[in-house]
Motif scaffolding. Structure first.
Motif, PDB file in Angstrom:
ATOM      1  N   ALA A  53     -69.730  64.907 -19.642  1.00  0.00           N
ATOM      2  CA  ALA A  53     -69.410  64.424 -18.305  1.00  0.00           C
ATOM      3  C   ALA A  53     -70.613  63.772 -17.649  1.00  0.00           C
ATOM      4  CB  ALA A  53     -68.939  65.587 -17.450  1.00  0.00           C
ATOM      5  N   SER A  54     -70.312  62.870 -16.708  1.00  0.00           N
ATOM      6  CA  SER A  54     -71.408  62.330 -15.920  1.00  0.00           C
ATOM      7  C   SER A  54     -71.957  63.463 -15.071  1.00  0.00           C
ATOM      8  CB  SER A  54     -70.923  61.190 -15.039  1.00  0.00           C
ATOM      9  OG  SER A  54     -69.939  61.645 -14.157  1.00  0.00           O
ATOM     10  N   ASN A 181     -66.168  44.536 -21.898  1.00  0.00           N
ATOM     11  CA  ASN A 181     -64.781  44.721 -22.299  1.00  0.00           C
ATOM     12  C   ASN A 181     -64.755  45.304 -23.710  1.00  0.00           C
ATOM     13  OD1 ASN A 181     -65.055  42.633 -24.171  1.00  0.00           O
ATOM     14  ND2 ASN A 181     -64.393  41.105 -22.693  1.00  0.00           N
ATOM     15  N   HIS A 207     -70.502  58.466 -22.063  1.00  0.00           N
ATOM     16  CA  HIS A 207     -69.493  59.407 -21.581  1.00  0.00           C
ATOM     17  C   HIS A 207     -68.122  59.007 -22.127  1.00  0.00           C
ATOM     18  CE1 HIS A 207     -68.599  56.233 -18.743  1.00  0.00           C
ATOM     19  NE2 HIS A 207     -67.512  56.851 -18.411  1.00  0.00           N
ATOM     20  N   PRO A 256     -55.967  61.561 -23.339  1.00  0.00           N
ATOM     21  CA  PRO A 256     -54.631  61.024 -23.039  1.00  0.00           C
ATOM     22  C   PRO A 256     -53.830  60.689 -24.299  1.00  0.00           C
ATOM     23  CG  PRO A 256     -56.371  59.544 -22.259  1.00  0.00           C
ATOM     24  CD  PRO A 256     -57.039  60.801 -22.704  1.00  0.00           C
TER      25      PRO A 256
ATOM     26  N   PRO B  38     -59.544  42.817 -18.649  1.00  0.00           N
ATOM     27  CA  PRO B  38     -60.985  42.942 -18.896  1.00  0.00           C
ATOM     28  C   PRO B  38     -61.756  43.033 -17.578  1.00  0.00           C
ATOM     29  CG  PRO B  38     -60.061  41.055 -20.070  1.00  0.00           C
ATOM     30  CD  PRO B  38     -58.997  41.553 -19.156  1.00  0.00           C
ATOM     31  N   SER B  39     -62.996  43.491 -17.675  1.00  0.00           N
ATOM     32  CA  SER B  39     -63.806  43.587 -16.463  1.00  0.00           C
ATOM     33  C   SER B  39     -64.068  42.191 -15.918  1.00  0.00           C
ATOM     34  CB  SER B  39     -65.114  44.305 -16.754  1.00  0.00           C
ATOM     35  OG  SER B  39     -65.859  43.571 -17.682  1.00  0.00           O
ATOM     36  N   THR B 153     -62.627  57.204 -14.386  1.00  0.00           N
ATOM     37  CA  THR B 153     -63.521  56.598 -15.378  1.00  0.00           C
ATOM     38  C   THR B 153     -64.819  57.374 -15.554  1.00  0.00           C
ATOM     39  OG1 THR B 153     -62.678  54.515 -14.592  1.00  0.00           O
ATOM     40  CG2 THR B 153     -64.532  54.406 -16.077  1.00  0.00           C
ATOM     41  N   MET B 154     -65.352  57.888 -14.441  1.00  0.00           N
ATOM     42  CA  MET B 154     -66.659  58.532 -14.526  1.00  0.00           C
ATOM     43  C   MET B 154     -66.550  60.012 -14.868  1.00  0.00           C
ATOM     44  SD  MET B 154     -65.142  58.706 -11.713  1.00  0.00           S
ATOM     45  CE  MET B 154     -65.002  59.171 -10.030  1.00  0.00           C
ATOM     46  N   LEU B 155     -65.340  60.486 -15.065  1.00  0.00           N
ATOM     47  CA  LEU B 155     -65.160  61.919 -15.294  1.00  0.00           C
ATOM     48  C   LEU B 155     -65.060  62.218 -16.776  1.00  0.00           C
ATOM     49  CD1 LEU B 155     -62.422  62.396 -12.591  1.00  0.00           C
ATOM     50  CD2 LEU B 155     -64.871  62.783 -12.357  1.00  0.00           C
ATOM     51  N   ASP B 156     -65.325  63.473 -17.134  1.00  0.00           N
ATOM     52  CA  ASP B 156     -65.079  63.873 -18.517  1.00  0.00           C
ATOM     53  C   ASP B 156     -63.573  64.013 -18.715  1.00  0.00           C
ATOM     54  OD1 ASP B 156     -64.557  67.167 -18.534  1.00  0.00           O
ATOM     55  OD2 ASP B 156     -65.494  66.309 -16.770  1.00  0.00           O
ATOM     56  N   VAL B 157     -63.146  64.054 -19.951  1.00  0.00           N
ATOM     57  CA  VAL B 157     -61.708  63.970 -20.224  1.00  0.00           C
ATOM     58  C   VAL B 157     -60.948  65.177 -19.691  1.00  0.00           C
ATOM     59  CG1 VAL B 157     -61.902  62.410 -22.175  1.00  0.00           C
ATOM     60  CG2 VAL B 157     -61.996  64.864 -22.575  1.00  0.00           C
ATOM     61  N   GLN B 160     -60.530  64.557 -16.047  1.00  0.00           N
ATOM     62  CA  GLN B 160     -59.584  63.450 -15.965  1.00  0.00           C
ATOM     63  C   GLN B 160     -58.153  63.960 -16.080  1.00  0.00           C
ATOM     64  OE1 GLN B 160     -59.812  59.414 -17.884  1.00  0.00           O
ATOM     65  NE2 GLN B 160     -58.797  60.470 -19.545  1.00  0.00           N
ATOM     66  N   TRP B 164     -55.277  63.910 -13.064  1.00  0.00           N
ATOM     67  CA  TRP B 164     -54.032  63.156 -13.234  1.00  0.00           C
ATOM     68  C   TRP B 164     -52.798  64.031 -13.166  1.00  0.00           C
ATOM     69  CZ3 TRP B 164     -52.907  58.519 -12.141  1.00  0.00           C
ATOM     70  CH2 TRP B 164     -53.886  57.534 -12.203  1.00  0.00           C
ATOM     71  N   HIS B 183     -58.917  50.642 -17.699  1.00  0.00           N
ATOM     72  CA  HIS B 183     -59.170  49.893 -18.922  1.00  0.00           C
ATOM     73  C   HIS B 183     -58.780  50.732 -20.130  1.00  0.00           C
ATOM     74  CE1 HIS B 183     -62.650  52.495 -18.715  1.00  0.00           C
ATOM     75  NE2 HIS B 183     -62.720  52.348 -20.024  1.00  0.00           N
ATOM     76  N   ASN B 184     -58.341  51.965 -19.869  1.00  0.00           N
ATOM     77  CA  ASN B 184     -58.034  52.896 -20.948  1.00  0.00           C
ATOM     78  C   ASN B 184     -56.545  52.800 -21.294  1.00  0.00           C
ATOM     79  OD1 ASN B 184     -57.458  55.154 -22.505  1.00  0.00           O
ATOM     80  ND2 ASN B 184     -58.987  56.413 -21.476  1.00  0.00           N
ATOM     81  N   ALA B 186     -54.777  54.212 -23.624  1.00  0.00           N
ATOM     82  CA  ALA B 186     -54.107  55.483 -23.897  1.00  0.00           C
ATOM     83  C   ALA B 186     -53.717  56.162 -22.586  1.00  0.00           C
ATOM     84  CB  ALA B 186     -55.010  56.392 -24.723  1.00  0.00           C
ATOM     85  N   LEU B 187     -54.614  56.065 -21.608  1.00  0.00           N
ATOM     86  CA  LEU B 187     -54.328  56.664 -20.302  1.00  0.00           C
ATOM     87  C   LEU B 187     -53.152  55.937 -19.643  1.00  0.00           C
ATOM     88  CD1 LEU B 187     -55.231  58.692 -18.076  1.00  0.00           C
ATOM     89  CD2 LEU B 187     -56.615  56.843 -17.139  1.00  0.00           C
ATOM     90  N   ARG B 190     -49.991  56.964 -21.125  1.00  0.00           N
ATOM     91  CA  ARG B 190     -49.664  58.349 -20.820  1.00  0.00           C
ATOM     92  C   ARG B 190     -49.138  58.499 -19.394  1.00  0.00           C
ATOM     93  NH1 ARG B 190     -48.573  63.331 -22.979  1.00  0.00           N
ATOM     94  NH2 ARG B 190     -50.019  62.927 -24.681  1.00  0.00           N
ATOM     95  N   VAL B 191     -49.708  57.744 -18.463  1.00  0.00           N
ATOM     96  CA  VAL B 191     -49.422  57.960 -17.048  1.00  0.00           C
ATOM     97  C   VAL B 191     -48.295  57.060 -16.529  1.00  0.00           C
ATOM     98  CG1 VAL B 191     -50.448  57.737 -14.752  1.00  0.00           C
ATOM     99  CG2 VAL B 191     -51.765  58.784 -16.575  1.00  0.00           C
TER     100      VAL B 191
END
Lengths: 310, 205
Positions: A53-54, A181, A207, A256, B38-39, B153-157, B160, B164, B183-184, B186-187, B190-191
């Motif tokens: 984790a961050s 990306n 992370h 996920p 994309p970003s 995004t900044m969290l561990d899974v 996360q 959610w 950008h995920n 799989a997420l 799932r959601v």
């Protein structure tokens, strides 16, 4: 350190502790330990990903290896590079040469210097810089640019170029992919793979566990300022049965693409840690033994910090 | 009821290139839609416009057939990527979470917000903990639509997945529409029920 290694580790971190002196109120000083008895090894030719984790202290590990922690930091334990102690003097003499650092933020670039000059640094030659730029698909026009003129992906590639200017044997990359990306991130990781295949060791801090799955040889799972498990990527891909620590297993369940199933609770604060195992308050296997000091031990070709692991 | 964006165009200055050009998007109440891309393609800009934080240069946003209200509680709420930037550093957490509505015990408990945290300053909590407050703050009874811009995004899974599960339960319970920027893939799968790729909607010059 008891076991004999077939290969000598490039980087050998043993029982590293890092703490910060902090002022709480007025002149009341408090010592806050942020890395706790952390051990890991990076071998030549491999990418070791450090995932977690961050806020769990991953960047502090990188900064401790490079010797660029802030002045109020104190370290204990041992960092060895190619078998010899990596103290401040040696850090200063070989970092940027044998040990290259790819920092987390593109803000580490000097905003007032053209990028070809920064990549060359004080020792680099023009030809080398050109080779590095060609390798990372940075056009001739990029050389004369200032950092603000670069896209995020170009800036990342400039940072990687600086790392290959000298013949680095160890590369410490701190979150090199955010803002890229998916294709660019994969390409960046491919670059690390090539460097590893040429014999470098890479400590890849990230992370993003999915990226670690794709690029690394082994993954070290970070939790609350220490490493709870180090295992091969194959073990992570095989699923939770192949893993050792309950936190790593919970990690797999929560993805996920898997069950998306969380466990309760939070990572504890640096200032408010439980006794013994740091994961115990959230652990389904918790028992009285977990309150003792837990050392890292070897199980099935991996390492784990858990008394219950099998 | 639906959230409707009509011909949204955005750029920062006259003569600068369009970031968004003629974007049309409709999401029904109760629907869960992911926005991928994309970003640098304007996902967050679109999210801000849809939530009323940013005005489009051209085009309009409608909720339930009417433009978003300029005053009072906005039925379209957004949760952002950086919780530390979304809270007042000089307010304590209790004041922050109750700004839009009186967050009830159950919501706080389900989000895993501990009572002791209410008396802390934002700087005394981690990003994942702050994000729980930002979610609780946005889940008032007047919220009808939730925009989640890279909220995990900044969290561990594990965190996360924790966060959610709560957001999805709240969306289900309140019949909220959900637009999830991520950008995920799989997420997103799932959601969400529907996935939109922003580059396909957007036609910048």
């Amino acid at each position: 350190m008891e076991e004999k290694q077939e290969k000598m580790a490039l980087l050998d971190v043993q029982k590293l502790r890092v703490s910060f002196d902090m002022y709480e109120r007025g002149l009341q000083k408090k010592e806050l330990e942020v890395l706790h008895e952390l051990s890991l090894r990076v071998y030549p030719g491999e990418i070791l990903a450090v995932a977690g984790a961050s806020g769990s202290g991953k960047s502090i590990l990188a900064h401790a290896v490079m010797g660029i922690l802030p002045g109020n930091a104190r370290t204990e334990g041992e960092i060895r590079y190619r078998g010899e102690l990596l103290d401040r003097k040696r850090q200063e003499s070989i970092r940027g040469k044998e040990i290259a650092f790819i920092p987390q933020s593109v803000e580490y670039l000097d905003p007032l210097m053209r990028v070809d000059r920064q990549v060359m640094g004080i020792r680099g030659a023009k030809e080398k810089q050109e080779t590095a730029f060609a390798r990372y698909h940075l056009g001739k026009e990029v050389e004369r640019m200032y950092p603000f003129q670069l896209s995020g992906g170009m800036a990342r590639r400039v940072l990687i170029s600086t790392a290959v200017m000298e013949e680095a044997r160890l590369i410490v990359a701190d979150e090199p992919t955010p803002g890229l990306n998916a294709e660019m991130a994969m390409e960046t990781l491919q670059n690390f793979r090539e460097l590893a295949d040429e014999g470098c060791g890479v400590l890849l801090i990230t992370h993003d566990i999915d990226l670690a799955f794709q690029a690394a040889d082994r993954i070290a799972v970070f939790y609350a300022g220490t490493i709870v498990e180090i295992a091969s990527v194959a073990d992570f891909l095989a699923g939770k049965e192949a893993l050792r620590h309950p936190y790593s297993k919970a990690f797999i369940d929560a993805l996920p693409q898997n069950d998306f199933k969380p466990i309760e609770g939070f990572q504890p604060y640096a200032g408010n840690l439980p006794k013994g195992c740091l994961f115990a308050p959230r652990c389904p296997m918790r028992s009285g033994e977990c309150e003792k000091e837990i050392a890292m031990r070897k199980i099935r070709d991996g390492e784990v910090r858990c008394v219950h692991a099998t | 009821m639906q959230l409707e964006a009509k011909k949204i165009s955005f750029r920062y200055q006259k003569n600068s290139p369009w970031i968004l050009k003629d974007v049309d998007l409709t999401v029904q109440a109760g629907e869960r839609v992911a926005l991928l891309g994309p970003s640098g393609y304007g996902k967050s800009t679109l999210a801000k416009i849809l939530a009323g934080y940013e005005n489009p240069v051209k085009g309009e946003v409608f909720w339930d057939g009417a433009p978003l209200p300029k005053k009072g509680f906005c039925p379209v709420q957004m949760i952002g990527q950086h919780p530390e930037k979304a809270v007042n550093p000089r307010w304590k957490m209790a004041r922050i979470v109750n700004e839009g509505w009186q967050a009830d015990e159950q919501t706080l408990r389900e989000l895993g917000i501990e009572k002791a945290w209410m008396n802390r300053w934002p700087s005394e909590l981690s990003g994942g903990e702050l994000q729980r407050f930002c979610i609780a703050r946005a889940l008032g009874p007047k919220t009808k639509f939730l925009i989640c811009d890279e909220i995990s995004t900044m969290l561990d899974v594990i965190t996360q997945a924790q966060i959610w599960q709560k957001v999805l339960a709240a969306a289900q319970k309140g019949g909220l529409g959900l637009l999830v920027v991520t950008h995920n893939k799989a997420l997103a799968a799932r959601v969400c029920e529907r996935i939109i790729e922003l580059p396909k909607l957007n036609r910048p010059s």
